[in-house]
Motif scaffolding. Sequence first.
Motif, PDB file in Angstrom:
ATOM      1  N   TYR A 193      -3.365   4.387   6.094  1.00 41.19           N
ATOM      2  CA  TYR A 193      -3.540   3.090   6.550  1.00 41.19           C
ATOM      3  C   TYR A 193      -1.975   3.334   6.379  1.00 41.19           C
ATOM      4  O   TYR A 193      -1.214   3.745   5.873  1.00 41.19           O
ATOM      5  CB  TYR A 193      -4.123   2.925   4.867  1.00 41.19           C
ATOM      6  N   THR A 194      -1.756   2.054   6.981  1.00 42.98           N
ATOM      7  CA  THR A 194      -0.015   1.672   6.678  1.00 42.98           C
ATOM      8  C   THR A 194       0.524   0.752   5.271  1.00 42.98           C
ATOM      9  O   THR A 194       0.038  -0.212   5.510  1.00 42.98           O
ATOM     10  CB  THR A 194       0.543   0.862   8.430  1.00 42.98           C
ATOM     11  N   LYS A 195       1.340   1.519   4.946  1.00 41.85           N
ATOM     12  CA  LYS A 195       1.838   1.572   3.794  1.00 41.85           C
ATOM     13  C   LYS A 195       2.636   0.143   4.126  1.00 41.85           C
ATOM     14  O   LYS A 195       3.816   0.859   4.391  1.00 41.85           O
ATOM     15  CB  LYS A 195       1.788   2.568   2.183  1.00 41.85           C
ATOM     16  N   THR A 196       3.299  -0.349   2.832  1.00 43.37           N
ATOM     17  CA  THR A 196       4.256  -1.386   2.796  1.00 43.37           C
ATOM     18  C   THR A 196       5.495  -0.923   1.122  1.00 43.37           C
ATOM     19  O   THR A 196       6.176  -1.354   1.705  1.00 43.37           O
ATOM     20  CB  THR A 196       3.676  -2.483   2.850  1.00 43.37           C
ATOM     21  N   SER A 197       4.932   0.004   1.263  1.00 45.66           N
ATOM     22  CA  SER A 197       5.671   0.167  -0.327  1.00 45.66           C
ATOM     23  C   SER A 197       6.790   1.432   0.237  1.00 45.66           C
ATOM     24  O   SER A 197       6.869   2.106   0.854  1.00 45.66           O
ATOM     25  CB  SER A 197       5.351   0.293  -1.669  1.00 45.66           C
TER      26      SER A 197
END
Length: 330
Positions: A193-197
Amino acid sequence: MAPIRVGLIGLGPKGTGEFAYSLWSAVSHLPSIQALPQYELVAVANSTVESAKRSIASHALPSTVKAYGSPEDIANDPNVDLVVISVYVGKHLRLAKPAILAKKDIIVEWPLGASLAETEELAELAKGSGAKVGVAAQGHASKISLKLKELVAILHSFIDVLGNFSKVQAVMKTQFPDIPIVSSTGQVVNPSYTKTSPDDIFVQGILENGALASINFFKSETPVTPSRELVWRITGTEGEIEFSSPEHVWQFGHPQAEINVRIGKDGEPTKVELDPQGAVIDSLPQLAQNIALVYEAFAEGDTDKFPTFEKAAETHRLLQRILDVSGFEA
């Protein structure tokens, strides 16, 4: 004195694992409410009445506990004195508003709002309600936090453990953009999953009292000292305080967390004995103990041990300042 009658929003059913985020209210809030004589659970609200009934049955709660399917219904129940919200932060504003408008006392999980705007809206609404409001930031009430405040006062170092920043700089970066998503049962549902944090956060600056502070938050896969994932040092003119814990998550507490103090430049480090929590708190699961301390403080009106909505808004403003100066973009 009659117990405070609680309506709990977001009670999940019993889980099979030791801990799952979706079951946080079940492993922390419910045991605290049941153990403390100052409180009585009288209502549960979930997304539907049927869901609330399933949770009530799962925990074998008394038949007198009412089931609701909306925040309005539980807020308007005249037999509910205190509404507790323990759900995903994106729903806090919508679920808390009816309780505030009904002038109910309310406890909301941290963070109070999903954004600074939501947090400030809730804080402003609470000002005019006349109700007692609090945020379940359980680290405030922990024996570790209280002992640090006491030691800092003795050593004439920082005020209120840390204090706010007058000037602040920050750098944030995502070093590991792909992470696995795991279900509450431990099953990997998405391996990449590509996280944004950000996963590396550096914060430094000058505190309002003139002291310098620097914070580096990251999760190392191969720590130099595996038994100490979290280390916090407070250095002053009279000596140094070091808090360390096997877990990097501060607010849950850990039985092997400890504080060591060195007085003077040549003094030997001394382990500090922590104050007892009481038989009721000690009888609870570890994950529930600091939450129970928040409930005790809320019943007593001791705002040194839990943040009000306005205090939570102050913290959120600081976090927004740090995000802004870092230039981080998701």
